[in-house]
Scaffold this motif. Sequence first.
Motif, PDB file in Angstrom:
ATOM      1  N   SER A  27      -4.768 -35.924 -16.652  1.00 25.26           N
ATOM      2  CA  SER A  27      -5.313 -34.662 -17.159  1.00 25.26           C
ATOM      3  C   SER A  27      -4.370 -33.981 -18.150  1.00 25.26           C
ATOM      4  N   TRP A  46      -7.684 -30.914 -19.848  1.00 22.57           N
ATOM      5  CA  TRP A  46      -8.019 -29.533 -19.497  1.00 22.57           C
ATOM      6  C   TRP A  46      -8.614 -28.769 -20.683  1.00 22.57           C
ATOM      7  N   TRP A  53     -12.762 -31.295 -17.792  1.00 23.31           N
ATOM      8  CA  TRP A  53     -11.965 -30.683 -16.726  1.00 23.31           C
ATOM      9  C   TRP A  53     -12.711 -30.609 -15.394  1.00 23.31           C
TER      10      TRP A  53
END
Length: 226
Positions: A27, A46, A53
């Motif tokens: 991420s 993100w 996300w």
Amino acid sequence: MAQIGGRTVATGDVGIMGAGVVVFVSSFLPWYGASFGGYHASISGWNSGFIAWFPILLCLAVAGVVAAATFGNVRLPTGGPVGPSLALVLGGGVAVLLILLRWITLPDAGSSLFAAQIKSGAKVGLFLGLIGAAAMTGFAVLRLLGSGESIPGRGLRPAGGGTYGQQPPPYGQQPPPPYGQQPPAGGAPYGQQPPPPYGQQPPAGGAPYGQQPPPAGGYDQPPHNG
């Protein structure tokens, strides 16, 4: 099985938690990037939109639930048509689909005025996140198959591989051997009692152990009516 912190943890649970770590690391890596001349720009998972996300959070939730049940002795709710193990499979599957959708719908910077000089597309973070989510789903399936939980359309399956709802064999009879295994040592066919332990006498009447003695006079003579 694996030993973690003095606990015996199932392989499926270890795989789910490990896949959650992989998704978490992915991420923060670039999911999408573009380069123009000597300039490069990228964004992490993100910052890649809801369909990036949200599956990350979904995978972290699945891994967190398994970790809580493994190390925190948290009992997962079992009510409703969807059991906890099946819910984990569904969570991982939805995450895989959303990440695939994010990959397909990434913007194409090459359609601009300087298309010949701009290169854009998915980066390593997206691919790593997709692999982690797919692995999590696979390990969740293993967990489901070993839990004996109800699978819609397939009934209940206990961890031993049998089917709930079958009647046990009559008292004194042995269940049939598993497929590919030989009968137990001793020569007693399945469905009959094994011979008595050494030093014990068979029942009165001379009948073999586990069988009823014949009627007086033999089987070929009718019973005597007083």
